[in-house]
Design a protein around this motif. Structure first.
Motif, PDB file in Angstrom:
ATOM      1  N   GLY A 401      54.781 -15.815 -42.167  1.00 25.58           N
ATOM      2  CA  GLY A 401      56.215 -15.948 -42.834  1.00 25.58           C
ATOM      3  C   GLY A 401      55.789 -15.976 -44.477  1.00 25.58           C
ATOM      4  N   CYS A 402      54.882 -16.935 -44.877  1.00 30.48           N
ATOM      5  CA  CYS A 402      54.811 -17.199 -46.315  1.00 30.48           C
ATOM      6  C   CYS A 402      54.038 -15.981 -46.867  1.00 30.48           C
ATOM      7  CB  CYS A 402      53.886 -18.421 -46.584  1.00 30.48           C
ATOM      8  SG  CYS A 402      54.613 -20.048 -46.025  1.00 30.48           S
ATOM      9  N   CYS A 405      56.271 -13.708 -48.209  1.00 31.60           N
ATOM     10  CA  CYS A 405      57.628 -14.212 -48.967  1.00 31.60           C
ATOM     11  C   CYS A 405      57.190 -14.103 -50.442  1.00 31.60           C
ATOM     12  CB  CYS A 405      57.465 -15.880 -48.597  1.00 31.60           C
ATOM     13  SG  CYS A 405      58.863 -16.436 -49.279  1.00 31.60           S
ATOM     14  N   PHE A 407      58.648 -15.948 -52.417  1.00 32.10           N
ATOM     15  CA  PHE A 407      58.704 -17.284 -53.161  1.00 32.10           C
ATOM     16  C   PHE A 407      57.263 -17.762 -53.182  1.00 32.10           C
ATOM     17  CE2 PHE A 407      63.078 -16.830 -51.459  1.00 32.10           C
ATOM     18  CZ  PHE A 407      63.513 -16.582 -52.939  1.00 32.10           C
ATOM     19  N   VAL A 408      56.364 -17.333 -52.314  1.00 30.94           N
ATOM     20  CA  VAL A 408      55.149 -18.058 -52.340  1.00 30.94           C
ATOM     21  C   VAL A 408      54.312 -18.366 -53.883  1.00 30.94           C
ATOM     22  CG1 VAL A 408      53.556 -15.882 -51.770  1.00 30.94           C
ATOM     23  CG2 VAL A 408      53.056 -17.952 -50.675  1.00 30.94           C
ATOM     24  N   CYS A 411      55.587 -21.631 -54.296  1.00 37.51           N
ATOM     25  CA  CYS A 411      55.817 -22.606 -53.199  1.00 37.51           C
ATOM     26  C   CYS A 411      54.599 -23.326 -52.536  1.00 37.51           C
ATOM     27  CB  CYS A 411      56.473 -21.700 -51.761  1.00 37.51           C
ATOM     28  SG  CYS A 411      57.469 -22.936 -50.857  1.00 37.51           S
ATOM     29  N   GLY A 412      54.566 -23.939 -51.637  1.00 35.49           N
ATOM     30  CA  GLY A 412      53.492 -24.664 -51.110  1.00 35.49           C
ATOM     31  C   GLY A 412      53.012 -24.375 -49.717  1.00 35.49           C
ATOM     32  N   ARG A 429      57.678 -20.791 -39.778  1.00 32.01           N
ATOM     33  CA  ARG A 429      58.627 -21.084 -41.005  1.00 32.01           C
ATOM     34  C   ARG A 429      59.841 -20.718 -40.698  1.00 32.01           C
ATOM     35  NH1 ARG A 429      54.714 -23.102 -42.370  1.00 32.01           N
ATOM     36  NH2 ARG A 429      53.589 -23.401 -44.257  1.00 32.01           N
ATOM     37  N   PHE A 434      60.922 -27.759 -44.023  1.00 29.06           N
ATOM     38  CA  PHE A 434      60.342 -27.573 -45.391  1.00 29.06           C
ATOM     39  C   PHE A 434      60.736 -26.221 -46.052  1.00 29.06           C
ATOM     40  CE2 PHE A 434      56.583 -25.793 -47.674  1.00 29.06           C
ATOM     41  CZ  PHE A 434      56.234 -26.851 -48.678  1.00 29.06           C
ATOM     42  N   CYS A 435      60.605 -25.228 -45.236  1.00 26.75           N
ATOM     43  CA  CYS A 435      60.818 -23.863 -45.659  1.00 26.75           C
ATOM     44  C   CYS A 435      62.300 -23.594 -46.110  1.00 26.75           C
ATOM     45  CB  CYS A 435      60.295 -22.988 -44.664  1.00 26.75           C
ATOM     46  SG  CYS A 435      60.648 -21.134 -45.133  1.00 26.75           S
ATOM     47  N   ASN A 438      63.052 -25.263 -49.184  1.00 25.32           N
ATOM     48  CA  ASN A 438      62.607 -24.711 -50.521  1.00 25.32           C
ATOM     49  C   ASN A 438      63.451 -23.369 -50.758  1.00 25.32           C
ATOM     50  OD1 ASN A 438      60.859 -26.790 -50.672  1.00 25.32           O
ATOM     51  ND2 ASN A 438      59.027 -25.759 -50.262  1.00 25.32           N
ATOM     52  N   MET A 439      63.305 -22.463 -49.525  1.00 27.71           N
ATOM     53  CA  MET A 439      63.861 -21.066 -49.878  1.00 27.71           C
ATOM     54  C   MET A 439      65.293 -21.245 -50.419  1.00 27.71           C
ATOM     55  SD  MET A 439      64.040 -17.802 -47.267  1.00 27.71           S
ATOM     56  CE  MET A 439      62.108 -18.084 -46.812  1.00 27.71           C
ATOM     57  N   PHE A 442      64.988 -22.136 -53.969  1.00 30.52           N
ATOM     58  CA  PHE A 442      64.754 -20.887 -54.592  1.00 30.52           C
ATOM     59  C   PHE A 442      65.799 -19.849 -54.815  1.00 30.52           C
ATOM     60  CE2 PHE A 442      60.368 -21.875 -53.125  1.00 30.52           C
ATOM     61  CZ  PHE A 442      59.550 -22.028 -54.528  1.00 30.52           C
TER      62      PHE A 442
END
Ligand code: SF4
Lengths: 478, 109
Positions: A401-402, A405, A407-408, A411-412, A429, A434-435, A438-439, A442
């Motif tokens: 997933g990350c 992504c 946005f990685v 991101c964390g 994810r 959390f995702c 954050n997404m 973003f």
């Protein structure tokens, strides 16, 4: 050059690369780029080449620049953990519904750190390669163990001076017990104060009850005393949004301005401890939090447009990653994860945890992320099996997933949170709150940057001036 | 790549030409749906078959939308795989350049 992409809308595409550069293209330009047919005399070519998305080589210089950008973004890793959290006591005089700590009553015995434990923990902290570290006192309510806080502050200062190291001190306190003696000590030793203010009285007192009531008035009065005694910039406040907060974004921000704060950290409810136990009563869907966040951010931008400087700390953290070459030492948004790599926690009983959240699991009887105890060696704590497990799930760039992504770079990974919420440190994810949060943030920030409004960019950049913003504390409410 | 629905309209199968899309792209696209769907990926010869079923057991428009989302995600995933292949050497050179010097040298104490 390597890049990731994300379709922000039907006609806009966001590109990012490992160094954290971004480009916003319309779909036609993106298709041209992805097809490798950007005319070399076009402005698109120039733009993408200057940002390191496009190359005909690459040549030595391009590689060197890209490598240096990437390294700069990961520079937070150098020197090992820099935030060292100490829990001098679990005792607390408040009964917050969302508290993550298995707090103990004010008179409870056996939940205070001894000086022997504190001494060993300080030695471990000062064994870290970092030349400067932050020592943060948490609780419980740290002021209930003020003698120990004083002893640790003085001892750490003396030992650090001998080693040529610097220690910055922060005390997390609900401020309800503040005395002049505390203030004098904080002023003498440069101790910053971090407190909680959830908004106007009707919200704060509902979220953070105290026997006898009136917690809000006490906190507001004591924030003013701290500002006066310590000077500006030494006292910051944090808010936690419960379901009761969501309809009151503007009132919360107005309250922060009224008490002289220059920024606010709009925090959602974390899935730990009491927060999860009372989750059904205080919790909410991530999408509701995102609505609240967007409303609050719009109001904050409006205030800035009208000449009031005020920032939002979570946005600042992300924007610093997005708009500057630098990384940010914010535990939740680090890859490799900040847990154990950026932060470490010494509990009152001598246990050493990878983060406050790991401690919380420990308080709930799950010691998966206890790194050891203060009796263990530095190597055993930071290079032991538990840290290896954290590292294995802690690099976002390699997680399902990350890894794809866009946005990685900003991101964390947060494996401990995913372990807690999804039963697996790697996590899933598509269903991770959390995702989702954050997404959502973003996408909103990039949408604002893509709005074509030059004022937005000016306001965002003004938030990143080092002296003007208060970085968010990476942990939980005092 | 049109979906074929079962007789109750609660599950859809999508056949994918393995010469056009590789398995990793199909898996990545399938992963994106796993918040709301149960997804299975099977291979027979060069054909991949992706079976999609909504977790709530419904079908109709929601299932059609999920199939459409899968198609779009598959195209993006295939493009990502292509970018990744084309830039693999640069990525490796970049990583070495960025962090190689931090690795202990052979024989170093
Ligand atoms: S957590 Fe979500 S937003 Fe962050 S990098 Fe991973 S997939 Fe992207």
């Amino acid at each position: 050059m390597p890049f990731r992409f994300h379709r922000l809308s039907a006609d806009r595409v966001l590109l990012t690369n490992q160094g954290g550069e971004f480009a916003l293209l319309d779909t036609a330009d993106f298709d041209t780029f992805a097809g490798g047919t950007v005319p070399s005399d076009s402005s698109l070519h120039l733009d993408l080449k200057s940002k390191g998305f496009l190359t005909h080589g690459p040549d030595e210089t391009e590689l060197r620049v890209a490598a240096s950008q990437f390294r700069t973004k990961k520079a937070f890793l150098e020197g090992g953990p820099k935030l060292h959290i100490f829990v001098p006591t679990l005792r607390c005089n408040q009964g917050c519904g969302y508290c993550q700590v298995s707090r103990a009553g004010v008179e409870t015995c056996g939940v205070d750190m001894t000086s022997e434990t504190a001494s060993k923990a300080i030695d471990i902290m000062l064994s870290c390669p970092a030349k400067a570290v932050t020592m943060e006192f948490q609780g419980g309510e740290a002021l209930l163990a003020f003698d120990m806080v004083k002893w640790m502050t003085v001892t750490a200062s003396e030992r650090a001076a001998k080693l040529g190291k610097a220690v910055r001190f922060v005390i997390c306190t609900n401020l309800t017990l503040l005395t002049d003696e505390h203030l004098t000590f904080f002023a003498e030793h440069g101790v910053s104060v971090s407190t909680s203010l959830d908004g106007p009285a009707f919200l704060h007192d509902r979220n953070r009850p105290i026997s006898g009531g009136g917690a809000h008035d006490i906190v507001v009065r004591n924030i003013a005393r701290c500002n006066e005694a310590l000077g500006s910039g030494f006292t910051s406040a944090l808010m936690t949004s419960t379901v009761h907060s969501l309809p009151h974004a503007r009132a919360i921000i107005d309250e922060y301005i009224a008490v002289g704060q220059k920024s606010i950290f709009l925090r959602d409810l974390n899935p730990y401890g009491y927060a999860i136990k009372t989750g059904h009563a205080l919790g909410y869907d991530t999408d509701l939090f995102l609505d609240f966040y967007r409303e609050a951010l719009a109001y904050i931008i409006e205030l800035n447009r009208n000449g009031t400087f005020f920032s939002e700390s979570f946005a600042c953290t992300l924007l610093r990653k997005i708009m500057t070459p630098f990384g940010v030492g914010f535990v939740d948004l680090q890859s490799p994860t900040g847990e154990g790599f950026g932060v470490v926690l010494y509990n009152h009983d001598g246990s050493v945890y990878a983060s406050d959240e790991a401690r919380m699991l420990g308080e709930m009887g799950d010691f998966t992320y206890r790194l050891g105890t203060v009796n263990d060696s530095y190597a055993a704590i930071f290079f032991g099996e538990t840290m290896l497990d954290i590292a294995a799930a802690g690099v976002a760039e390699s997680l399902p997933g990350c890894s794809d992504c866009t946005f990685v770079p900003y991101c964390g990974a947060d494996p401990i949170r995913h372990y807690r919420t999804q039963g697996d440190p790697v996590g899933h994810r598509p269903t991770s709150s959390f995702c989702r949060k954050n997404m959502g943030v973003f996408r909103h920030l990039f949408g604002l940057l893509d709005s074509g409004d030059p004022e937005i960019e000016r306001i965002f950049l003004s938030w990143l001036m080092p002296s003007r913003t208060v970085p968010p504390r990476p942990t939980w409410q005092p | 790549m049109l979906p074929v629905f079962d007789d109750r309209g609660v599950s859809a199968s999508i056949g994918i030409d393995g010469a056009l899309y590789d398995e990793d792209a199909a898996l990545a696209a399938a992963y994106m749906l796993t918040d709301r769907c149960h997804v299975a990926v099977d291979r027979e010869g060069s054909v991949l078959t992706v079976t999609i079923r909504l977790k709530d057991g419904s079908g109709g428009e929601a299932l059609k939308t999920a199939c459409g989302d899968f198609g779009n995600a598959l195209i993006d995933a295939a493009l990502r795989a292509r970018i990744s292949d084309q830039t693999a050497d640069i990525r490796e050179a970049l990583l070495k350049r960025a962090f190689g010097e931090l690795a202990p040298r052979p024989g170093a104490a």
